[in-house]
Design an enzyme around this catalytic site. Structure first.
Site, short mmCIF file in Angstrom:
data_model
loop_
_atom_site.label_atom_id
_atom_site.label_comp_id
_atom_site.label_asym_id
_atom_site.label_seq_id
_atom_site.Cartn_x
_atom_site.Cartn_y
_atom_site.Cartn_z
N ASP A 283 0.98 -1.24 0.06
CA ASP A 283 -0.09 -0.14 0.02
C ASP A 283 0.91 1.15 0.07
O ASP A 283 2.06 1.10 0.00
CB ASP A 283 -0.95 0.12 1.26
CG ASP A 283 -2.55 0.49 0.94
OD1 ASP A 283 -2.24 1.87 0.49
OD2 ASP A 283 -3.33 -0.04 0.82
N HIS B 101 -2.52 3.57 -4.71
CA HIS B 101 -2.06 2.84 -3.16
C HIS B 101 -0.59 2.42 -3.52
O HIS B 101 -0.43 1.25 -3.02
CB HIS B 101 -3.01 1.96 -3.01
CG HIS B 101 -4.26 2.34 -2.42
ND1 HIS B 101 -4.41 3.18 -0.96
CD2 HIS B 101 -5.59 2.40 -2.74
CE1 HIS B 101 -5.66 3.34 -0.79
NE2 HIS B 101 -6.17 2.93 -1.76
N GLU C 253 -9.76 3.32 -5.45
CA GLU C 253 -9.40 4.63 -4.82
C GLU C 253 -8.06 5.01 -5.62
O GLU C 253 -6.90 5.17 -5.29
CB GLU C 253 -8.78 4.35 -3.37
CG GLU C 253 -10.35 4.06 -2.47
CD GLU C 253 -9.98 3.95 -1.06
OE1 GLU C 253 -10.83 4.45 -0.30
OE2 GLU C 253 -8.83 3.68 -0.72
#
Length: 504
Positions: free
Chosen positions: A180, A234, A298
């Site tokens: 991440d 990410h 995202e």
């Protein structure tokens, strides 16, 4: 006057069909196993799980009174179903597949006194089980838990223990979130700086040997380890290690030390695609299972919208604009996994944002699962309102910090419905199952992770395995099951955040 009905044993998750019988079967030092061909691994696991507390050798013998029978001709049990009959003189555990025997062994452990779960010798206990007849088949094939080790690294010894806890509850997938913005935990020989730089904050990184050992440990218990390597968003930890993979090659970034969504994403030039394929090839070498998760959620597109290279790529590929690069990227990387015989997984935010061939995990809204299923995707339901275990369990002031904006309590998890009754049958048939998510922004230690996981994972296991909605019955069985969790050392109260020690 007739005798009162015998109470049913408190098994979690609830078996499909359970009939109490008269009497008990007692294990002692003379108890032996009769092991059918193909069931040898189940016998090894049974010995391994019972030996620490009981000291029972359970040797193999042609006349053994505990029979592990494997018969592919058994109908109706599927891959993971099993039949268990315990009489006063013998125990018969049978299944069509090895996975079914492994599930039945976990039921047998729960039939024994809770002390059988101890990892140290227990003296003075009679190791007996109530006589019972059980036929058990899971409702869903995918019953999982995602553990984020990118935000806060967790030692591999804890991951092995977590697998053991999942297996006890017949959960069969550990989804390991390995990378991440805040950390990269998967070693990649071709790109050593990923862990040298990206693995520094909040912990460290695993070795290939550790991860391969975890996979083997899990497989012996019937648990698949599914790796997740985030892309194209990410990825700040990767860009800190290799800036040229981003959209501004001259920029130097550190591993992100904030929580939330970072706006730096991978570029879309050929070298980035080569990087992703190389990383995933090493991932597939380490994790031989059928599924590989590549994130996809995202992903801000602002960098692509101002990057000349990204704008050229969008134009060359005939895309509507830079926002469409997300689907293009996921299709390219997904095709690489498919060509290698794997199924790509991704988080869906709308039900329509991932290419064909992906199995999708709807997390923003359960309705997105229906949208995806109607488009032909297989679906693993993961709506945050009922499966995100980083949310507090209650509004008690003593609860540790968690994600703001809501509570996910035990009853909410128990009420998770992976395939709602109002879905058309064709869409419902696309649902593989469900899983819980434990993101670790607020979870620095193993004890904290266990406190947040249980007993909420008990509720998810009940939903995914049996699908029963008997809340009072579940509460009653959980009251007894909590003693098992106590024996295993799972914290009842929040751990001390600073030290990770249980405060109970």
């Amino acid at each position: 006057m007739s005798a009162p009905p015998r109470p049913a044993p408190a098994i979690v998750p609830r078996p499909h069909r359970l009939t109490p019988l008269s009497g008990r079967f007692t294990f002692d030092t003379g108890t032996a196993l009769r092991v059918a061909p193909g069931a040898e691994h189940a016998a090894v696991l049974l010995r391994e799980l019972l030996a620490p507390a009981t000291g029972l050798p359970l040797p193999t013998h042609p006349d053994g009174r505990v029979v592990l029978a494997l018969d592919p001709a058994l109908t109706g049990l599927g891959t993971e179903g099993y039949g268990l009959t315990a009489g006063p003189d013998a125990v018969l555990l049978r299944a069509a597949r090895l996975e079914g025997l492994l599930r039945g062994i976990q039921t047998l452990r729960q039939l024994l006194p809770p002390e059988a779960l101890s990892d140290t010798p227990v003296r003075g206990t009679t190791w007996s089980v109530p006589c019972v007849q059980i036929t058990d088949v899971p409702r869903f094939s995918w019953r999982g838990a995602m553990l984020d080790v990118a935000r806060h690294f967790q030692p591999v010894a804890f991951l092995r223990r977590y697998v053991d806890l999942l297996a006890l509850h017949k959960l069969n997938v550990l989804h390991l979130h390995l990378t991440d913005d805040q950390g990269w935990r998967m070693p990649v020989a071709a790109y050593p700086r990923l862990t040298e730089i990206g693995g520094l904050p909040h912990g460290g990184a695993y070795t290939r040997t550790e991860l391969a050992g975890l996979v083997a440990h899990a497989a012996a218990r019937g648990v698949a380890v599914v790796p997740e390597i985030e892309m194209p968003g990410h990825v700040r930890a990767a860009l800190a290690a290799y800036p040229h993979l981003g959209n501004d090659p001259g920029r130097r970034l550190g591993v992100w030390r904030q929580w939330g969504v970072c706006d730096t994403v991978l570029g879309v030039h050929d070298e980035v695609l080569d990087f992703c394929r190389t990383v995933l090839d090493e991932v597939m070498d380490t994790f031989p299972g059928s599924h590989v998760h590549i994130g996809g959620e995202e992903c801000p597109t602002a960098e692509w919208e101002r990057s000349p290279a990204a704008l050229r790529r969008a134009a060359d590929e005939g895309l509507d604009g830079p926002k469409a690069l997300h689907g293009w990227f996921m299709q390219r990387i997904g095709a690489h996994l498919t060509a290698a015989g794997r199924t790509p997984l991704g988080w869906t935010e709308t039900g329509e944002d991932l290419p064909a061939g992906f199995t999708v995990l709807p997390w923003r809204d359960a309705a997105h699962g229906l949208t995806a299923a109607r488009r032909g995707h297989d679906v693993i339901m993961a709506p945050y309102r009922s499966t995100y275990l980083d949310y507090p369990q209650s509004d008690d002031p003593g609860e540790p910090p968690g994600q703001p904006g809501g509570i996910v309590d035990l009853r909410t998890v128990h009420g998770t419905e992976p395939a709602p009754a109002d879905w058309e049958p064709e869409a419902a048939a696309r649902v593989l199952g469900t899983q819980a998510q434990l993101w670790t922004e607020y979870v620095p230690t193993p004890a904290h992770a266990e406190y947040l996981s249980f007993p909420r994972l008990c509720a998810l296991a009940e939903t995914a395995w049996s699908g029963r909605r008997d809340w009072p019955g579940f509460q009653e069985r959980l009251h007894h099951h909590r003693v098992r969790l106590d024996t295993l050392g799972v914290p009842r109260r929040p751990p001390t955040i600073a030290s990770g020690e249980d405060s109970s």
